[in-house]
Scaffold this motif. Structure first.
Motif, PDB file in Angstrom:
ATOM      1  N   ALA A 177       0.838  -1.202   0.000  1.00 21.35           N
ATOM      2  CA  ALA A 177       0.000   0.000   0.000  1.00 21.35           C
ATOM      3  C   ALA A 177       0.869   1.247   0.000  1.00 21.35           C
ATOM      4  N   LEU A 178       1.947   1.186   0.769  1.00 22.09           N
ATOM      5  CA  LEU A 178       2.853   2.317   0.862  1.00 22.09           C
ATOM      6  C   LEU A 178       3.503   2.587  -0.499  1.00 22.09           C
ATOM      7  N   ALA A 179       3.962   1.516  -1.129  1.00 21.39           N
ATOM      8  CA  ALA A 179       4.612   1.652  -2.428  1.00 21.39           C
ATOM      9  C   ALA A 179       3.639   2.226  -3.445  1.00 21.39           C
ATOM     10  N   LEU A 180       2.406   1.720  -3.418  1.00 22.80           N
ATOM     11  CA  LEU A 180       1.390   2.166  -4.372  1.00 22.80           C
ATOM     12  C   LEU A 180       1.090   3.645  -4.185  1.00 22.80           C
ATOM     13  N   SER A 181       0.935   4.062  -2.920  1.00 18.99           N
ATOM     14  CA  SER A 181       0.599   5.471  -2.705  1.00 18.99           C
ATOM     15  C   SER A 181       1.780   6.356  -3.062  1.00 18.99           C
ATOM     16  N   ALA A 182       3.000   5.866  -2.825  1.00 19.12           N
ATOM     17  CA  ALA A 182       4.165   6.664  -3.218  1.00 19.12           C
ATOM     18  C   ALA A 182       4.214   6.821  -4.726  1.00 19.12           C
TER      19      ALA A 182
END
Ligand SMILES: Nc1ncnc2c1ncn2[C@@H]1O[C@H](COP(=O)(O)OP(=O)(O)OP(=O)(O)O)[C@@H](O)[C@H]1O
Ligand SMILES: [Mg+2]
Lengths: 410, 237
Positions: free
Chosen positions: A98-103
């Protein structure tokens, strides 16, 4: 009665503050009309304010003292909740995804302005991680870190200005020049310990800035260098918005690479040497660790990152001058490391985002920035000296474990 | 050929001369003790041997090779380990991690694990405490850890600086017994600095008496124990 005593103490502090601020806050001499204004209302505000603050402070302190008695987790042990969170792949992986996607989605969802701010924050994450090698891992208090940042930025700016060197070529060159600089400097000064090292590095940082400011023929003095090229993308012409997005991804990529490298370093052989160095210098030598080399490695590796981010900085702003490389900047990066939690990668990421993003989004309070900053620092040092995210130390293990050992502790 | 030989070694701290020409020699397999009053230069002698306080004059030969100009880490690599005065264990590292630091220069992980088990068998309390940070151990446990950590480097020569400092008599005796045991089982040569001359002279083979940076007496332990001057000054008799 304990509470009564506390109340009394707070009252005393309130009175003291009222007396202390009396000349500034109450009396105002109007020199034009030649009258003295007495602003008694201010005094009341200060009295009530300092009374409440002091009382709250005492309550919190008392609670902290009580809490310490009960839940002392000891050094290096992780609070159970966090350990479970970190260990469970069921939570960890989706969270990372999720973190990677939002970044990745961030620059497409938000304006250029927001993307720029985020890029800056990521650059500070890198600076924080770089300084963390020196301060957090090896325990060398370096107050002049920004000098290497300046070396990186000026290498790109000057090479670009005089020889038209591109961003991608300048990135390693900037890092390399910083490393050379750190080597030249490190040999003599790394013999010093603790506070001496801090003072010398601080002096060095100021010298670098003064040289840049005054050596006009070399660095163009205070007027700085403008029109530095942005990074190119296979000769495509990018709009300003596209360029911002492109740059965001460059920084994001380098930031991830930094995270990866620092993690590896922490658990490497030289990482262990740094731990020994930080804990006890004489014992470190008695273990057969080359102290001088361990220090120099930490110092130069830290410098390499500062140099790299310096190049990024020059490419991002396309204009640099010595004013960007003051001691305040060093203090800022150091605050990220200390506030986040020395030696803790997660902590530094959180610290950088907090320290860079909060002022951006609280522009309304910008005149109180330093005041807030100071307050937060003092509060942190009292209530959470280990930083926001305390360092979870890796437990060194032998590769071949006898069965009896199991994996308890950890 | 002696394992270690000091020839007229002089060490200075700035302008203060701490060692005024020390000569001694240690044969492989021996336990040698160095006794002397506070400030005689015992710790300095050990620091000089392991390169942390390098000598200004004189020679130090280890296995026949000069080491007086070598860096401390180089000297450890050659096979000299020190248990410094005041133990100096790494307070925030666990017992296991402290031991791992002792084996910093070694890469043979199976042998390292075996050595660790051997040391755990000598000091079972360390095994019990293996996940505890070193700083939280008691003084005696810290001393055991410091000795074990130094032995993890598999030294040919172990330098011990006042292992009985601040320990209860019973614990000191235990530690001295184990020092003897290590010397016998592992053939580790030991240079033992001690205030407690009585205990030291009982486990050592030979001894030197250091006074004001000079060696004033030397001999085997029986001789020293019988010497009137030693009796008066160091044995309190
Ligand atoms: N770092 C130092 N700087 C200056 N002088 C020192 C230093 N270390 C030791 N000395 C001096 O050198 C002399 C010898 O000190 P050393 O520590 O070797 O004594 P010691 O025999 O180990 O004493 P003790 O039994 O008290 O440990 C003393 O006079 C001491 O003051
Ligand atoms: Mg001593």
């Amino acid at each position: 009665m304990k509470a009564l005593a506390e109340l009394k103490k707070s009252l005393g502090i309130a009175l003291w503050f009222m007396a202390l601020t009396f000349p500034v806050m109450v009396i105002r001499v109007n020199t034009i009309e030649r009258v003295v204004e007495w602003r008694w209302r201010n005094m009341a505000f200060i009295g009530i304010g300092s009374f409440l603050l002091s009382f709250a402070w005492r309550l919190l302190l008392a609670r902290k003292e009580r809490g310490r008695g009960k839940t002392d987790t000891g050094d290096g042990t992780i609070p159970a909740v966090r350990r479970r969170l970190l260990a469970a792949p069921g939570i960890r992986q989706p969270a990372l995804a999720a973190l990677a996607l939002s970044a990745a989605a961030f620059p497409f969802l938000f304006s250029s302005y927001q993307t720029n701010i985020m890029t800056t924050a990521l650059m500070y994450v890198m600076l924080g991680l770089g300084l963390n090698i020196v301060v957090g891992l090896a325990g060398l208090l370096d107050l002049g870190y920004v000098a290497f940042y300046a070396v990186g930025a000026y290498s790109y700016a000057l090479l670009n200005h005089h020889f038209g060197l591109g961003f991608w070529a300048a990135l390693p060159v900037g890092a390399l020049l910083s490393v050379l600089f750190a080597l030249a400097l490190g040999f003599p000064i790394l013999r010093l310990r603790g506070d001496y090292l801090a003072i010398v590095t601080l002096g060095f940082c100021e010298i670098t800035r003064l040289v840049l400011e005054n050596w006009n023929e070399f660095s163009f003095g205070p007027s700085g260098i403008a029109n530095i090229s942005r990074p190119g993308l296979f000769g495509l012409r990018l709009t300003l918005h596209e360029a911002t997005i492109y740059f965001y991804f460059i920084v994001l990529g380098l930031c991830l690479a930094t995270l990866f490298v620092v993690r590896r370093l922490q658990h490497s052989r030289v990482g262990r040497a740094w731990v020994a160095l930080r804990e006890d210098e004489i014992a470190c030598e008695a273990m057969g660790i080359d102290k001088a080399r361990a220090k120099l490695t930490a110092y130069t590796l830290g410098a390499a990152w500062a140099g790299m981010v310096g190049v990024l900085f020059a490419a991002k702003t396309t204009f640099i001058n010595p004013a960007s490389f003051t001691f305040l900047e060093s203090a800022m990066i150091l605050s990220i490391v200390v506030l986040g939690g020395m030696g803790s990668i997660m902590g530094i990421v959180v610290g950088a985002f907090l320290l860079i993003l909060t002022p951006e989004y609280l522009r309304a309070f910008s005149s109180y920035r330093m005041l807030l900053f100071g307050t937060v620092m003092v509060l942190m040092m009292v209530f959470r000296p280990q930083g926001i995210v305390a360092n979870v130390r890796q437990v060194y293990r032998y590769r071949k474990q006898p069965e009896s050992e199991g994996c308890a502790g950890g | 050929m002696p394992l270690l030989e000091l020839d007229n070694v002089a060490t200075f701290y700035g302008s203060i001369q701490a060692l005024k020409g020390i000569s001694l020699s240690i044969a492989a397999g021996e336990i040698i003790t160095l006794i002397g009053a506070n400030g005689a230069g015992k710790s300095t002698t050990l620091m000089t041997i392991c390169g942390i306080a390098p000598p200004r004059a004189g020679r130090i030969l280890f296995r026949g090779a000069a080491i007086e100009a070598a860096e401390p880490h180089e000297i450890v690599r050659r096979g000299i380990s020190q248990v410094p005065e005041g133990r100096r264990i790494f307070p925030h590292l666990t017992v296991t991690e402290n031991l791992a630091m002792g084996a910093f220069l070694r890469k043979d992980s199976t042998e390292i694990a075996r050595d660790r088990e051997y040391l755990f068998s000598l000091f079972p309390i360390l095994k019990e405490r293996r996940h505890q940070p070193g700083g939280t151990l008691s003084g005696g446990e810290q001393q055991m850890l410091a000795i074990s950590r130094a032995l993890m480097a598999r030294p040919a020569l172990l330098l011990l600086d006042e292992p009985s400092l601040g320990l209860a008599p019973l614990v000191s005796r235990l530690i001295f017994r184990i020092i003897r045991q290590i010397n016998e089982e592992r053939r580790t040569t030991i240079l033992l600095v001690e205030q407690n001359a009585n205990l030291a002279l009982r486990i050592a083979h030979r001894g030197y008496v250091l006074e004001n940076g000079r060696i004033t007496l030397e001999g085997n332990c029986a001789e020293l124990l019988g010497n009137e001057e030693v009796k008066r000054a160091y044995l309190g008799m």
